[in-house]
Scaffold this motif. Structure first.
Motif, PDB file in Angstrom:
ATOM      1  N   SER A  34       0.822  -1.211   0.000  1.00 30.53           N
ATOM      2  CA  SER A  34       0.000   0.000   0.000  1.00 30.53           C
ATOM      3  C   SER A  34       0.860   1.268   0.000  1.00 30.53           C
ATOM      4  O   SER A  34       0.532   2.262  -0.643  1.00 30.53           O
ATOM      5  CB  SER A  34      -0.950   0.010   1.200  1.00 30.53           C
ATOM      6  OG  SER A  34      -0.212  -0.033   2.409  1.00 30.53           O
ATOM      7  N   HIS A  37       2.400   1.645  -3.482  1.00 31.52           N
ATOM      8  CA  HIS A  37       1.388   2.130  -4.417  1.00 31.52           C
ATOM      9  C   HIS A  37       1.208   3.646  -4.278  1.00 31.52           C
ATOM     10  O   HIS A  37       1.138   4.370  -5.276  1.00 31.52           O
ATOM     11  CB  HIS A  37       0.060   1.402  -4.187  1.00 31.52           C
ATOM     12  CG  HIS A  37      -1.026   1.830  -5.108  1.00 31.52           C
ATOM     13  ND1 HIS A  37      -1.009   1.539  -6.456  1.00 31.52           N
ATOM     14  CD2 HIS A  37      -2.141   2.552  -4.889  1.00 31.52           C
ATOM     15  CE1 HIS A  37      -2.082   2.063  -7.020  1.00 31.52           C
ATOM     16  NE2 HIS A  37      -2.782   2.677  -6.092  1.00 31.52           N
ATOM     17  N   CYS A  38       1.160   4.127  -3.066  1.00 30.28           N
ATOM     18  CA  CYS A  38       1.033   5.570  -2.810  1.00 30.28           C
ATOM     19  C   CYS A  38       2.239   6.325  -3.367  1.00 30.28           C
ATOM     20  O   CYS A  38       2.089   7.364  -4.005  1.00 30.28           O
ATOM     21  CB  CYS A  38       0.885   5.806  -1.310  1.00 30.28           C
ATOM     22  SG  CYS A  38       0.670   7.535  -0.853  1.00 30.28           S
ATOM     23  N   ILE A  50      -3.326  12.501   0.208  1.00 35.38           N
ATOM     24  CA  ILE A  50      -3.512  11.901   1.529  1.00 35.38           C
ATOM     25  C   ILE A  50      -4.994  11.968   1.860  1.00 35.38           C
ATOM     26  O   ILE A  50      -5.511  13.024   2.241  1.00 35.38           O
ATOM     27  CB  ILE A  50      -2.665  12.632   2.587  1.00 35.38           C
ATOM     28  CG1 ILE A  50      -1.195  12.630   2.151  1.00 35.38           C
ATOM     29  CG2 ILE A  50      -2.848  11.995   3.956  1.00 35.38           C
ATOM     30  CD1 ILE A  50      -0.310  13.558   2.927  1.00 35.38           C
TER      31      ILE A  50
END
Length: 149
Positions: A34, A37-38, A50
């Motif tokens: 995760s 991916h960000c 965000i």
């Protein structure tokens, strides 16, 4: 009755992304999917998003309540990781081609004792003596030998 509000404080990555600093992410291949991916989206789009419950209308918050930070042109990301082979086999994740294509890959071989001692003495001069550098190298090698026993 007083109302409480969430206040966002940017972390190291968000601050560097916003202000144009360089940031080093060590053990990059141990990061959760995760997080990767960000990072991938932020690097692709030039905007770090965000999600959260931010009040719309703030300086970085869109009408959808997502906090957005634009990438500063001087921002640089350095990512370090150990290989996924040899003594690290099975302990590390391999990154996909699309993620790795955003980086310039540089492979560094292990240094011998003398090289490590010279690097320590150069990096920490004049505060480190040859004797202290030798002890640090000895401790490092002992830890490396026992780490995978």
């Amino acid at each position: 009755r007083e109302q409480s509000y969430f206040s966002f404080a940017p972390g190291v990555f968000a601050y560097a992304f916003m202000t144009g600093c360089w940031v080093l992410l060590d053990e990059f291949n141990l990061a959760p999917e995760s997080v990767l991916h960000c990072l991938e989206l932020a690097l692709d789009r030039g905007v770090l998003e965000i999600p959260g419950h931010f009040a719309p209308g703030g300086p970085f918050v869109g009408p959808d309540g997502v906090f957005r930070i634009r990438r500063h042109p001087n921002f640089r990301l350095l990512a370090a990781q150990n290989p996924s082979a040899g003594e690290y086999l099975g302990m590390r994740f391999l990154h996909t081609g699309p993620l790795l294509s955003r980086f310039t890959v540089s492979v560094w071989e292990s240094q011998d004792k003398q090289e490590m001692r010279n690097i320590l003495m150069f990096a920490a001069r004049p505060t480190i003596s040859p004797a202290v550098a030798e002890k640090l190298v000895h401790v490092y090698q002992a830890m490396k030998e026992t780490q995978f026993d």
